[in-house]
Every structure is written in structure tokens, then in C-alpha cells.
Design an enzyme around this catalytic site. Structure first.
Site, PDB file in Angstrom:
ATOM      1  N   ASP A  17     -32.352 -18.034  21.165  1.00 23.29           N
ATOM      2  CA  ASP A  17     -31.683 -18.439  22.192  1.00 23.29           C
ATOM      3  C   ASP A  17     -30.425 -19.202  22.077  1.00 23.29           C
ATOM      4  O   ASP A  17     -30.345 -20.283  22.935  1.00 23.29           O
ATOM      5  CB  ASP A  17     -32.517 -18.956  23.453  1.00 23.29           C
ATOM      6  CG  ASP A  17     -33.756 -17.958  23.688  1.00 23.29           C
ATOM      7  OD1 ASP A  17     -33.423 -16.743  23.473  1.00 23.29           O
ATOM      8  OD2 ASP A  17     -34.793 -18.530  23.987  1.00 23.29           O
ATOM      9  N   GLU A 197     -30.705 -10.399  30.839  1.00 21.32           N
ATOM     10  CA  GLU A 197     -30.962 -11.653  30.608  1.00 21.32           C
ATOM     11  C   GLU A 197     -29.883 -12.406  29.652  1.00 21.32           C
ATOM     12  O   GLU A 197     -29.057 -11.410  29.050  1.00 21.32           O
ATOM     13  CB  GLU A 197     -32.363 -11.963  30.379  1.00 21.32           C
ATOM     14  CG  GLU A 197     -32.813 -11.557  28.891  1.00 21.32           C
ATOM     15  CD  GLU A 197     -34.073 -11.835  28.548  1.00 21.32           C
ATOM     16  OE1 GLU A 197     -34.879 -12.187  29.281  1.00 21.32           O
ATOM     17  OE2 GLU A 197     -34.386 -11.875  27.140  1.00 21.32           O
ATOM     18  N   HIS A 261     -29.240 -12.751  23.104  1.00 16.99           N
ATOM     19  CA  HIS A 261     -29.222 -14.100  23.829  1.00 16.99           C
ATOM     20  C   HIS A 261     -28.109 -14.810  23.039  1.00 16.99           C
ATOM     21  O   HIS A 261     -28.538 -16.089  22.523  1.00 16.99           O
ATOM     22  CB  HIS A 261     -30.468 -14.911  23.719  1.00 16.99           C
ATOM     23  CG  HIS A 261     -30.709 -15.688  24.882  1.00 16.99           C
ATOM     24  ND1 HIS A 261     -31.719 -15.637  25.713  1.00 16.99           N
ATOM     25  CD2 HIS A 261     -29.800 -16.796  25.283  1.00 16.99           C
ATOM     26  CE1 HIS A 261     -31.509 -16.544  26.673  1.00 16.99           C
ATOM     27  NE2 HIS A 261     -30.445 -17.136  26.162  1.00 16.99           N
TER      28      HIS A 261
END
Length: 323
Positions: A17, A197, A261
């Protein structure tokens, strides 16, 4: 045509991430999930290749109990209004409820010019329309308005998370309404889990683009793209169009699996656009992919298509050997 910015991948091992913010002082500021999910670190370098040698500074550790005591995920460092902010997700337990974690979004603030100095202060939880699984908050400014984008579980919608946008009243408070701009619905968004996401924003040629990640966090993890005109109402779901196919995905030829991500930054001389993301170099994972530590941070230059959309190409092969 070869990029001028020569990047050695992975630029940082075992950091998922990844978020990179290039400040006006010329430094890259970096944050990411650590394998232990127990703290927030930041690094500062003049080049992305130096990230693996940079000394990490731990700016915050999880609480012993309560809301911010487990699974510290995806911290993002931002600068706004002369202050530094870190957005992150945290849970009160590592257990799941009906297969879904119980994260909420939180914000830290630092008034120092250099975020490696000064004091980081907890500003509290970002409250949304529901007390439900929420994570991956990112912020951006557009035409004098500050926006927050995040992923959240709507109790009335099947799946793990949708993408939402709202105007910010201040860096830790949204100013309604909360608007859904994407839900996992396409075949490549719902493998393993129904997930949207990890949003990140980049602007180009009169449009605002939001990249995001979809599906389970194994080799099926991939990236999609939302686009809106820079003059449209960004709080209107009709302003956003979605890519019908992934724009960045696993590539067996280059040995890169589950890229996603991401964040966006620029080369050191500001001449090239760079995507920073995580990926693994294998597909066989023992146990839950979330607890496999080898999602390494990678970076590569990307270009723009004639129609003004980003062309990320494919995740390039590793050229650094990991021990």
C-alpha cells in the site's frame, strides 16, 4: 523511447500500500503498511531508488486496546494548509465479522515544516454515513475545494467495499453529502471478494482520474480507473466513467502478480509521471494473502495515450534480487 528516470525494482521490499508525496522541498515522503500492521513509519529521500536505504522513522504506534489497536493499514502522508497529515485505517480487533474486518479511518496532524520533526497529534476518526468497515482514505484539492475519497462497506450492498467521495470541511471531517462513485460489479472486480479500494488521484489534459484496486489481494488483485471532466461536478456519480477492463494487472512474463494499491508522483526533475504500487513475484501463497509479507513497493514511469488517458503498460520485472 526509454524513460529518463531509471528505477530499480523493487524500490522497497515488504512494504504494501505504498504512498509517495513529493513536496515543494524536492523530497519524496513515503509511507506504507508494514508487515506487522502495528505502526506508522515515514521515510524521506531525494530519489525513489534511495527508499531502501533510508532510515524509517516511526511516528505512531497502535494503541494497546480500543479503536486503534489492530491492523494498522495503508497510511498516506499529505500536506495541506501548511500542516502534514497522515490518513490511515485501524481496527479494534484482528477478528472478522462475517468475513469482513472492522476498520475505521483516522487522521494524524503535524505542524512542523519537516514531518520527521515536530509532534504527531491524533485528530480522531473520520465519521461517515455508517459505522461500518472503511479504509484507504485519500485527499486531493480541485478548483479550490478539498475532497476525500475512501472505500467503505454499505450495509445495504453486497460486498466488501465501494468507493465514495465527499467534500472536506477540514482534513479530518467530511462535509456531506457522501456519494458512491463506484461499486464492484465487473467480472475482474469481484474475484475472491467484491472490492473497490485503494484510490489515488491524478489529473491530466482536462480530466480527473481515480485509480483503484479490485478483487482479492492475491494474484487476482488489479487496478481499474475512473475518469471525470475537470469542469464537472465531482460529487455527481454521473460525472464518472469506469474502465471496462483492468488498466494494470498481473503479468506472468514479467513475474509480477497482484499489482495495486498505488500512488502517483513525478520524477526527480518533474518531467515524467510515475506510478508507485505493490506486487508480489510469485503466486503460491500460504494462508491468508494479507499476512504474506512480500508485497514489495515498486515504481515505474508511465505515459499518456492520445485520448488523454494514462497508459500504465505492464508491471516491469524485478531487477533487484531479494534475499
Amino acid at each position: 523511447m526509454f524513460p529518463k528516470e531509471q528505477l530499480n525494482n523493487p524500490v522497497l521490499p515488504q512494504r504494501a500500500d505504498p504512498w509517495v508525496y513529493k513536496h515543494t522541498d524536492g523530497y519524496y515522503y513515503f509511507s506504507a503498511s508494514v508487515p506487522e500492521y502495528d505502526r506508522i513509519e515515514i521515510r524521506r529521500t531525494l530519489t525513489l531508488n534511495e527508499l531502501s536505504e533510508a532510515e524509517p522513522l516511526t511516528i505512531w504506534r497502535k494503541h494497546d486496546s480500543g479503536l486503534m489497536s489492530a491492523n494498522i493499514w495503508a497510511p498516506e502522508i499529505h500536506y495541506s494548509g501548511g500542516k502534514w497529515y497522515v490518513y490511515f485505517a485501524a481496527a479494534h480487533t484482528s477478528d472478522t465479522i462475517e468475513g469482513i474486518f472492522d476498520h475505521r479511518m483516522f487522521v494524524l496532524e503535524n505542524e512542523a515544516d519537516n514531518p520527521l520533526e515536530g509532534t504527531w497529534v491524533e485528530k480522531g476518526q473520520i465519521h461517515t454515513d455508517w459505522e461500518s468497515f472503511s479504509l484507504d482514505a485519500t485527499r486531493f484539492d480541485h478548483k479550490g475545494i478539498s475532497y476525500l475519497i475512501w472505500a467503505q462497506k454499505d450495509p445495504a450492498i453486497e460486498g466488501n467495499s465501494n468507493l465514495y467521495i465527499a467534500e472536506l470541511e477540514n482534513p479530518w471531517t467530511i462535509k456531506g453529502p457522501q456519494v458512491m462513485i463506484s461499486t464492484p460489479e465487473l467480472e475482474w472486480e469481484i474475484i475472491g471478494f467484491k472490492v473497490n479500494e485503494g484510490a489515488a488521484v491524478v489529473k491530466h489534459a482536462g480530466r480527473v482520474f481515480i485509480s483503484y484496486s479490485a478483487s482479492a489481494t492475491d494474484h487476482n488483485y488489479c487496478m481499474g480507473l475512473l475518469a471525470a471532466s475537470e469542469d464537472s461536478d465531482l460529487l455527481d456519480p454521473a460525472s464518472w466513467s469506469k474502465s471496462v477492463v483492468p488498466v494494470f494487472q498481473s503479468n506472468a512474463t514479467t513475474g509480477q502478480f497482484g499489482p495495486g494499491h498505488n500512488s502517483f508522483t513525478r520524477s526527480a526533475d518533474d518531467s515524467e509521471d510515475i506510478i508507485v504500487y505493490h506486487a508480489r513475484n510469485y503466486t503460491e501463497i500460504v494462508g491468508d494473502p494479507l499476512y504474506d509479507p512480500n508485497r514489495h513497493t515498486r515504481a515505474q514511469v508511465f505515459t499518456w495515450n492520445l485520448d488523454g488517458t494514462p497508459n500504465f503498460g505492464f508491471p516491469v520485472p524485478d531487477d533487484r534480487t531479494q534475499e
